[in-house]
Design a protein around this motif. Structure first.
Motif, PDB file in Angstrom:
ATOM      1  N   VAL A   1       0.807  -1.668  -0.246  1.00  0.00           N
ATOM      2  CA  VAL A   1       0.046   0.008   0.056  1.00  0.00           C
ATOM      3  C   VAL A   1       0.484   1.333  -0.094  1.00  0.00           C
ATOM      4  O   VAL A   1       0.959   2.678  -0.599  1.00  0.00           O
ATOM      5  N   ALA A   2       1.592   1.487   0.359  1.00  0.00           N
ATOM      6  CA  ALA A   2       2.879   2.394   0.651  1.00  0.00           C
ATOM      7  C   ALA A   2       3.567   2.736  -0.169  1.00  0.00           C
ATOM      8  O   ALA A   2       3.455   3.357  -1.208  1.00  0.00           O
ATOM      9  N   LEU A   3       3.673   1.258  -1.190  1.00  0.00           N
ATOM     10  CA  LEU A   3       5.102   1.661  -2.344  1.00  0.00           C
ATOM     11  C   LEU A   3       3.922   2.319  -3.451  1.00  0.00           C
ATOM     12  O   LEU A   3       3.890   2.510  -4.590  1.00  0.00           O
ATOM     13  N   HIS A   4       2.373   1.838  -3.596  1.00  0.00           N
ATOM     14  CA  HIS A   4       1.880   1.863  -4.182  1.00  0.00           C
ATOM     15  C   HIS A   4       1.072   3.513  -3.848  1.00  0.00           C
ATOM     16  O   HIS A   4       0.407   4.197  -4.703  1.00  0.00           O
ATOM     17  N   SER A   5       1.556   3.756  -3.085  1.00  0.00           N
ATOM     18  CA  SER A   5       0.883   5.324  -2.228  1.00  0.00           C
ATOM     19  C   SER A   5       1.581   6.535  -3.594  1.00  0.00           C
ATOM     20  O   SER A   5       2.547   6.760  -4.105  1.00  0.00           O
ATOM     21  N   PRO A   6       0.660   7.407  -3.925  1.00  0.00           N
ATOM     22  CA  PRO A   6       0.707   8.541  -5.023  1.00  0.00           C
ATOM     23  C   PRO A   6       1.854   9.222  -3.972  1.00  0.00           C
ATOM     24  O   PRO A   6       2.803  10.426  -5.087  1.00  0.00           O
ATOM     25  N   VAL A   7       2.038   9.479  -3.392  1.00  0.00           N
ATOM     26  CA  VAL A   7       3.327  10.287  -2.443  1.00  0.00           C
ATOM     27  C   VAL A   7       4.886  10.045  -2.786  1.00  0.00           C
ATOM     28  O   VAL A   7       5.484  11.031  -3.183  1.00  0.00           O
ATOM     29  N   LEU A   8       4.947   8.585  -3.192  1.00  0.00           N
ATOM     30  CA  LEU A   8       6.226   8.774  -4.085  1.00  0.00           C
ATOM     31  C   LEU A   8       5.411   8.604  -5.246  1.00  0.00           C
ATOM     32  O   LEU A   8       7.354   9.284  -5.546  1.00  0.00           O
ATOM     33  N   ARG A   9       5.206   8.822  -6.102  1.00  0.00           N
ATOM     34  CA  ARG A   9       5.372   9.906  -7.122  1.00  0.00           C
ATOM     35  C   ARG A   9       5.378  11.248  -7.417  1.00  0.00           C
ATOM     36  O   ARG A   9       6.798  11.377  -7.879  1.00  0.00           O
ATOM     37  N   ARG A  10       4.982  11.806  -6.504  1.00  0.00           N
ATOM     38  CA  ARG A  10       4.896  13.523  -5.964  1.00  0.00           C
ATOM     39  C   ARG A  10       6.543  13.331  -5.675  1.00  0.00           C
ATOM     40  O   ARG A  10       6.763  13.761  -6.435  1.00  0.00           O
TER      41      ARG A  10
ATOM     42  N   GLY B   1      10.152   4.281  -8.761  1.00  0.00           N
ATOM     43  CA  GLY B   1      10.621   3.290  -8.573  1.00  0.00           C
ATOM     44  C   GLY B   1      12.041   2.119  -8.200  1.00  0.00           C
ATOM     45  O   GLY B   1      11.837   1.750  -7.881  1.00  0.00           O
ATOM     46  N   LEU B   2      12.643   3.503  -7.465  1.00  0.00           N
ATOM     47  CA  LEU B   2      13.853   3.400  -6.339  1.00  0.00           C
ATOM     48  C   LEU B   2      13.260   2.810  -5.655  1.00  0.00           C
ATOM     49  O   LEU B   2      13.199   1.709  -5.543  1.00  0.00           O
ATOM     50  N   ALA B   3      12.434   2.274  -4.886  1.00  0.00           N
ATOM     51  CA  ALA B   3      11.592   2.363  -3.769  1.00  0.00           C
ATOM     52  C   ALA B   3      11.087   1.030  -3.795  1.00  0.00           C
ATOM     53  O   ALA B   3      11.297  -0.294  -3.343  1.00  0.00           O
ATOM     54  N   ARG B   4      10.784   0.916  -5.331  1.00  0.00           N
ATOM     55  CA  ARG B   4      10.192  -0.363  -5.728  1.00  0.00           C
ATOM     56  C   ARG B   4      11.260  -1.424  -5.867  1.00  0.00           C
ATOM     57  O   ARG B   4      11.183  -3.012  -5.407  1.00  0.00           O
ATOM     58  N   THR B   5      12.504  -0.518  -6.735  1.00  0.00           N
ATOM     59  CA  THR B   5      13.402  -1.999  -6.480  1.00  0.00           C
ATOM     60  C   THR B   5      14.502  -2.319  -5.057  1.00  0.00           C
ATOM     61  O   THR B   5      14.305  -3.581  -5.346  1.00  0.00           O
ATOM     62  N   LEU B   6      13.694  -1.775  -4.608  1.00  0.00           N
ATOM     63  CA  LEU B   6      14.313  -1.514  -3.015  1.00  0.00           C
ATOM     64  C   LEU B   6      14.043  -3.083  -2.469  1.00  0.00           C
ATOM     65  O   LEU B   6      14.552  -3.819  -1.905  1.00  0.00           O
TER      66      LEU B   6
ATOM     67  N   THR C   1      20.142 -10.686 -11.424  1.00  0.00           N
ATOM     68  CA  THR C   1      18.611 -10.359 -11.455  1.00  0.00           C
ATOM     69  C   THR C   1      17.947  -8.932 -10.979  1.00  0.00           C
ATOM     70  O   THR C   1      17.469  -8.344 -11.218  1.00  0.00           O
ATOM     71  N   ILE C   2      19.435  -8.187 -10.316  1.00  0.00           N
ATOM     72  CA  ILE C   2      19.295  -6.630  -9.579  1.00  0.00           C
ATOM     73  C   ILE C   2      18.993  -5.828 -11.448  1.00  0.00           C
ATOM     74  O   ILE C   2      17.770  -5.297 -11.028  1.00  0.00           O
ATOM     75  N   ILE C   3      19.490  -6.346 -12.048  1.00  0.00           N
ATOM     76  CA  ILE C   3      19.985  -5.668 -13.295  1.00  0.00           C
ATOM     77  C   ILE C   3      18.328  -5.224 -14.104  1.00  0.00           C
ATOM     78  O   ILE C   3      17.671  -4.985 -14.197  1.00  0.00           O
ATOM     79  N   LEU C   4      18.107  -7.100 -14.400  1.00  0.00           N
ATOM     80  CA  LEU C   4      17.023  -7.466 -15.105  1.00  0.00           C
ATOM     81  C   LEU C   4      15.429  -6.442 -14.684  1.00  0.00           C
ATOM     82  O   LEU C   4      14.775  -5.935 -15.109  1.00  0.00           O
ATOM     83  N   PHE C   5      15.315  -6.233 -13.061  1.00  0.00           N
ATOM     84  CA  PHE C   5      14.308  -6.119 -12.504  1.00  0.00           C
ATOM     85  C   PHE C   5      14.102  -4.678 -12.171  1.00  0.00           C
ATOM     86  O   PHE C   5      13.231  -4.821 -12.010  1.00  0.00           O
ATOM     87  N   SER C   6      15.387  -4.252 -12.479  1.00  0.00           N
ATOM     88  CA  SER C   6      15.075  -2.520 -12.201  1.00  0.00           C
ATOM     89  C   SER C   6      14.826  -2.517 -13.463  1.00  0.00           C
ATOM     90  O   SER C   6      13.663  -1.289 -13.397  1.00  0.00           O
ATOM     91  N   PHE C   7      15.023  -2.953 -14.657  1.00  0.00           N
ATOM     92  CA  PHE C   7      14.505  -2.260 -15.607  1.00  0.00           C
ATOM     93  C   PHE C   7      13.086  -3.039 -15.940  1.00  0.00           C
ATOM     94  O   PHE C   7      12.531  -1.975 -16.381  1.00  0.00           O
ATOM     95  N   LEU C   8      13.022  -4.817 -16.120  1.00  0.00           N
ATOM     96  CA  LEU C   8      11.479  -4.044 -15.838  1.00  0.00           C
ATOM     97  C   LEU C   8      10.862  -4.082 -14.735  1.00  0.00           C
ATOM     98  O   LEU C   8       9.665  -3.421 -15.577  1.00  0.00           O
ATOM     99  N   GLN C   9      11.253  -3.055 -13.493  1.00  0.00           N
ATOM    100  CA  GLN C   9      10.129  -2.227 -12.848  1.00  0.00           C
ATOM    101  C   GLN C   9       9.641  -0.881 -13.343  1.00  0.00           C
ATOM    102  O   GLN C   9       8.783  -0.883 -13.452  1.00  0.00           O
ATOM    103  N   ARG C  10      10.587  -0.431 -13.892  1.00  0.00           N
ATOM    104  CA  ARG C  10      10.336  -0.083 -14.838  1.00  0.00           C
ATOM    105  C   ARG C  10       9.133   0.490 -15.681  1.00  0.00           C
ATOM    106  O   ARG C  10       8.441   0.787 -16.386  1.00  0.00           O
ATOM    107  N   ARG C  11       9.481  -0.908 -16.584  1.00  0.00           N
ATOM    108  CA  ARG C  11       8.433  -0.500 -18.410  1.00  0.00           C
ATOM    109  C   ARG C  11       7.479  -1.108 -17.114  1.00  0.00           C
ATOM    110  O   ARG C  11       6.239  -1.246 -17.366  1.00  0.00           O
ATOM    111  N   LEU C  12       7.504  -1.687 -16.622  1.00  0.00           N
ATOM    112  CA  LEU C  12       5.996  -1.893 -15.613  1.00  0.00           C
ATOM    113  C   LEU C  12       5.171  -1.461 -14.931  1.00  0.00           C
ATOM    114  O   LEU C  12       4.268  -0.860 -15.715  1.00  0.00           O
ATOM    115  N   VAL C  13       5.674   0.097 -15.052  1.00  0.00           N
ATOM    116  CA  VAL C  13       5.335   1.442 -14.855  1.00  0.00           C
ATOM    117  C   VAL C  13       4.201   1.684 -15.532  1.00  0.00           C
ATOM    118  O   VAL C  13       3.258   2.035 -15.951  1.00  0.00           O
ATOM    119  N   ALA C  14       5.407   2.152 -16.855  1.00  0.00           N
ATOM    120  CA  ALA C  14       4.547   2.214 -18.255  1.00  0.00           C
ATOM    121  C   ALA C  14       3.872   1.105 -18.407  1.00  0.00           C
ATOM    122  O   ALA C  14       2.964   2.048 -19.413  1.00  0.00           O
TER     123      ALA C  14
END
Lengths: 424, 298, 299
Positions: free
Chosen positions: B94-103, B108-113, C277-290
């Motif tokens: 829910v936190a990662l889905h929040s519009p706050v993060l986009r603001r 993207g960074l948070a979701r990757t981490l 995996t980290i590189i691949l999925f950071s990339f995918l993750q950005r695509r995911l939003v798009a």
């Protein structure tokens, strides 16, 4: 959709590469060269000397090419599975204690015939053959040998006014206590991997203690197995090892540790907070490289008494399914020869060559103790496996260290569990 | 569309999956049942076992520690870690889905981490954690002692008061990303119109969460719970590599028991019997669970 | 279509503009979420950072305790050099990538079809199929090894990539099917019924109508499958003994010796094993939003 195109392109590329790789393998070329696979299980970074020896063989013997295959960790079941289904490597590296499990004509080739046709150079001086010759059949040839020796910091001992390592187990407790006391509790006189894990290193020290006190876990009375220790004897052994914790000599954190060369053991030796521990040669060399301080080895307490320490090691066997018995045997002979051990950094399992070894003075403890060590043959062939005994003992000792059980209860639990297996 | 035609279509669509599953699971499962009725070691060929009826089951249940081990498996290993994963996972999703993060342009960074622990192989994750938790030189203890919180290092993996919590922490850490990711995907599939309509009706965030988010996530959540429960219940790596079941047998679980039975005691049959018992327990769970969630859906 | 969805779905330039307008909306109250989240994220990645850090410390320092003042002294790539000298780790990584990418692709395709069937049809045997899929997950994996080994040795699939790919697809398929059907369930049936009215075939409905809507789900299933395959060790070790075919996990296990371990090398290998995996999925993750945004436009 772009992502899908990326994934699809990657997958198609990968698929094509897979097919190409498979197509490339094909059948072996028919050029009269015998190709043998030799599987060994030590980690790649410990076998550079062996790789060199095999390369030398391949250069000298263009008709018999050996390919070294590394499958770690040791997995005798894997080899059994392969051999039972008619495949597997031609030559196989076997832990001495596993030889009995693989002693089956479907898995290993009995070597007696080959030995009469082309005898080994010094077959009589081989160590631990009682682990590899079962019911008068030779299933494997002992190759390398090792044992556990004390590893210590001479300077840390000296700081506590101790001049040498203890010669027996009661002295061990005194000396270790003295080191800890004189440091005000900073230094652990004796640190050892006291985990409950099946592989935890304490198993070896526990057995050495028992053997030196003339008892053992199980004993064979002409094929009839029984528990080899009384409850009092076992409880005494548990109390002995537990006193290292109750007296504050060994840190509690050691109860979570399995490996001889665990980073925390290495760290303790490095910064001088661990004065003594025990290790096999390969672990000793690894730790030596990791710490700046000078480390020495000495025999274990009671280690110069015959039969008070164990002789471990590896043997070589030939797959029952090999199509090239004679060639494989030639390679075995080469691997056993002094030439191999010029580059391969291991102690040969041969009494005659081991005495001529030119070893690092720091490893003198191993060399002094080895002639007095005996293989685990006293536990071989019982209805309970060594691995199960190891797990049981480590668990029950650990239960006392962590306060879940007292020594009498734990000793009885060990006896009950062994009896359950021996009857079953 | 006639029912028969649609059924045929459903079978055709499922066929590839069913063939693969049957090939690789059905035959081995039958073999496992056979093994559980035999006395056989891993060094014997497949046909060399000796039939002993239900002897393996008597042997397994005859172990005085069996029930303690089963309790560890159900409560500590499975129930607790799944519950924590769902709670933290939902909160993080829910936190990662929040519009706050986009603001703040950190979505993207948070979701990757969040996904990173998952990228670390289990074996390595455990080795790293054991080193972090080490009783004397571990970083955690250096911080605890350094800051004066404890006088001397805590042997997290050696004492009964901390050992299970340590294992639970490792499992939750490593497996949390899966739950977060699946729930996040679920959240993203919820049409925005629904929230909009709710907000036109004057619903607050909490009411929107309860009346829109939760019901929409339910199908995915149902699967996540089912799958994580089963996978964790059968997992042997975490306990095995962290404590080996110790101290004593305090953290032993069914999967480690199976492993040591099959590969240390060389009793492949008894190992298979434990495997079958585990399968039964999970089968009962799965049936009850699916029945419960189905009635809820209706 | 509503205003909010359009804003979500708007193509890049206008969305940027919208965001710029939004950025004035960054509020102090946002910190209530951001600060705890940052702390949690930091805690989550700390063990991984520590792993990478350990790989960079010289071998003598790994065993020694941490001294905060000299934290960054003597950082070096020695462990990586030792790793590549002792093993063919680069080959193992390539092998793993190959096996996992092909396997993931197959899993996603097969799972989408079956997942759609489970989600959209009420056919005889649907419940049984659902149970079968769950049942496959019930068996502890170690008991599967011996029979599958025998089976593969008959088929000549040992020491081959197709063999291990088949195992991996089978291994990840049940979960993938269950997840896909869960995601499909979240998509209103009215959508595919409308497409069918226009005469679209089932496969077209899945590929053109439903798939774009469950993109996040498809990515999730791919990532899940990929990671499960990437970290699988047991089968890879048993089926791939040839050094040129080994996967990263098998190579990694080979670094944990019976007698001692070079922790620097282990951490270096782990870092390398986690990197793709980290590189691949950071990339995918950005695509995911798009992907989500694009899906919403079409919807």
């Amino acid at each position: 959709m772009k992502t899908s195109r990326y994934i699809a392109a990657a997958a198609v590329g990968a698929l094509a590469a897979t097919l190409a790789a498979c197509g490339g393998e094909g059948a072996e070329p028919d050029d009269g060269v015998v190709r043998l696979t030799f599987r060994q299980f030590d980690p790649a970074d410990q076998i550079q000397g062996l790789v060199q020896a095999v390369d030398t063989w391949n250069a000298d013997n263009p008709d018999i090419q050996v390919e070294l295959e590394t499958v770690t960790p040791n997995n005798p079941q894997q080899f059994a599975r392969e051999a039972n289904s008619g495949s597997g490597p031609d030559l196989i590296h076997i832990a001495l204690a596993d030889a009995a499990f693989l002693a089956d004509p479907n898995i290993l080739l009995p070597l007696d015939e080959l030995m009469t046709e082309q005898p080994l150079e010094d077959a009589d001086s081989l160590l631990a053959t009682d682990m590899t010759i079962l019911e008068e059949t030779t299933w494997a040839i002992p190759w390398t040998a090792d044992t556990m020796a004390m590893v210590y910091r001479e300077d840390v001992l000296a700081d506590a006014g101790v001049s040498g390592t203890p010669s027996d187990w009661p002295e061990m407790l005194d000396v270790a206590g003295q080191i800890t006391d004189s440091s005000g509790g900073e230094v652990s006189g004796f640190c050892f991997a006291a985990g409950a894990q099946q592989q935890a290193a304490q198993w070896f020290a526990i057995n050495y203690y028992m053997w030196n006190n003339d008892f053992q876990l199980i004993e064979n009375n002409g094929g009839d197995w029984s528990v080899g220790a009384t409850q009092d004897q076992l409880a005494g052994a548990i109390d002995y090892f537990n006193s290292f914790f109750t007296e504050g000599i060994t840190p509690t954190s050691m109860q979570a540790i399995t490996d001889y060369a665990d980073p925390s053991v290495a760290a303790g030796l490095g910064d001088g907070t661990c004065a003594m521990t025990f290790m096999p040669p390969a672990a000793f060399r690894a730790v030596q490289e990791q710490v700046d301080a000078e480390l020495l080895t000495a025999p274990m307490p009671g280690g110069l008494d015959d039969g008070s320490t164990h002789l471990g090691g590896r043997a070589l066997g030939i797959n029952a399914n090999t199509e090239h018995q004679d060639e494989a045997w030639q390679v075995v002979q080469y691997l056993l020869s002094a030439e191999t051990f010029e580059t391969y950094d291991q102690y040969p399992a041969s009494a005659s060559t081991i005495t001529q070894l030119d070893v690092d003075p720091a490893e003198q403890g191993f060399v002094d103790q080895l002639p007095h060590s005996v293989p685990f043959v006293r536990y071989i062939g019982a209805p309970i496996t060594i691995a199960s005994l190891q797990e049981l003992v480590n668990q029950q000792f650990s239960a006392v260290y962590s306060g879940q059980s007292d020594s009498a209860t734990a000793a009885q639990a060990i006896i009950d569990a062994i009896e359950r297996e021996l009857q079953g | 569309m006639t029912t028969r035609r649609t059924s045929l279509q459903a079978y055709l669509l499922s066929a590839p999956a069913l063939v693969i599953v049957a090939l690789l699971f059905l035959f081995p499962s039958i073999y496992n049942v056979i093994l559980s009725l035999q006395e056989i070691s891993p060094f014997q060929g497949p046909g060399d076992g000796e039939w002993i009826g239900l002897g393996n089951f008597e042997y397994v249940f005859g172990n005085p520690e069996f029930w303690a081990i089963a309790r560890n498996t159900v409560f500590w290993l499975t129930a607790l870690t799944v519950l924590l994963r769902i709670v933290f996972g939902l909160a993080l999703a829910v936190a990662l889905h929040s519009p706050v993060l986009r603001r703040w342009k950190v979505r993207g960074l948070a979701r990757t981490l969040v996904l990173i622990p998952w990228m670390v192989p289990q074996v390595v994750a455990i080795a790293s954690w054991r080193w972090l938790l080490d009783g004397s030189s571990g970083v955690l203890n250096q911080v605890l002692v350094g800051s004066g919180l404890t006088e001397s290092g805590v042997a997290f993996l050696a004492q009964t008061s901390t050992v299970w919590w340590s294992i639970v922490a490792i499992i939750v850490w490593r497996e949390l990303p899966f739950v977060v990711m699946v729930l996040l995907a679920g959240l993203q599939s919820i049409p925005d119109e629904q929230y909009e309509a709710a907000s036109l009706d004057g619903a607050g965030r909490i009411r929107a969460f309860r009346s829109i988010t939760v019901p929409n996530l339910r199908p995915v959540l149902t699967v996540v719970v089912l799958v994580t429960v089963i996978q964790t219940f059968n997992n042997f790596v975490y306990v095995w590599l962290t404590t080996g079941g110790g101290p004593g047998t305090y953290t032993a679980v069914l999967a480690t028991e199976l492993y040591s039975m099959a590969f240390f005691a060389n009793k492949l049959g008894a190992g298979a019997a434990i495997g079958l018992v585990m399968t039964m327990i999970m089968a009962v769970f799965a049936v009850l669970y699916m029945r419960a969630t189905r009635t809820e859906d209706q | 279509m509503s205003a909010v969805t359009q804003q979500e779905a708007a193509p890049a330039p206008s969305r940027l503009r919208a965001r710029r307008r939004d950025s004035s909306a960054r509020r102090a109250s946002d910190l209530v979420l951001l600060v705890p989240l940052a702390v949690v994220l930091l805690a989550i990645i700390f063990p991984v950072l520590w792993m990478v850090y350990s790989a960079l410390r010289p071998v003598q320092d790994i065993a020694a305790g941490v001294s905060w003042s000299t934290l960054l002294d003597n950082i070096s790539l020695d462990a990586f050099v030792r790793l590549f000298e002792a093993t063919n780790f680069e080959q193992y990584i390539v092998n793993s990538l190959l096996v996992c990418l092909v396997g993931t692709f197959c899993t996603v395709i097969v799972a989408s079809l079956a997942g759609f069937a489970l989600s959209r049809y009420s056919f005889r045997g649907r419940g049984a199929m659902f149970l079968l899929l769950v049942a496959t997950q019930l068996l502890p994996f170690v008991v599967l090894i011996t029979p599958v080994y025998l089976f593969f040795s008959q088929l000549g699939l040992l020491n081959s990539f197709p063999g291990i790919v088949l195992v991996y697809v089978a291994m990840t398929l049940p979960l993938a099917v269950l997840l896909m059907s869960g995601f499909f369930n979240g998509v209103p049936r009215t959508l595919d019924e409308a497409a069918r009215m226009d005469g679209a075939s089932t496969l077209t409905v899945i590929a053109r109508v439903i798939a774009p809507l469950v993109w996040p789900g498809i990515v999730t299933v791919s990532v899940t499958a990929f990671i499960a395959m990437w970290e699988e060790f047991l089968f890879a070790q048993v089926f791939l003994t040839d050094d040129s075919l080994k996967t990263a996990q098998v190579g990694l296990a080979g670094l944990f010796g019976e007698y001692g371990t070079d922790w620097g090398v282990v951490m270096a290998a782990s870092t390398i094993a986690a990197a793709p995996t980290i590189i691949l999925f950071s990339f995918l993750q950005r695509r995911l939003v798009a992907g989500v945004a694009a899906g919403a436009i079409k919807g």
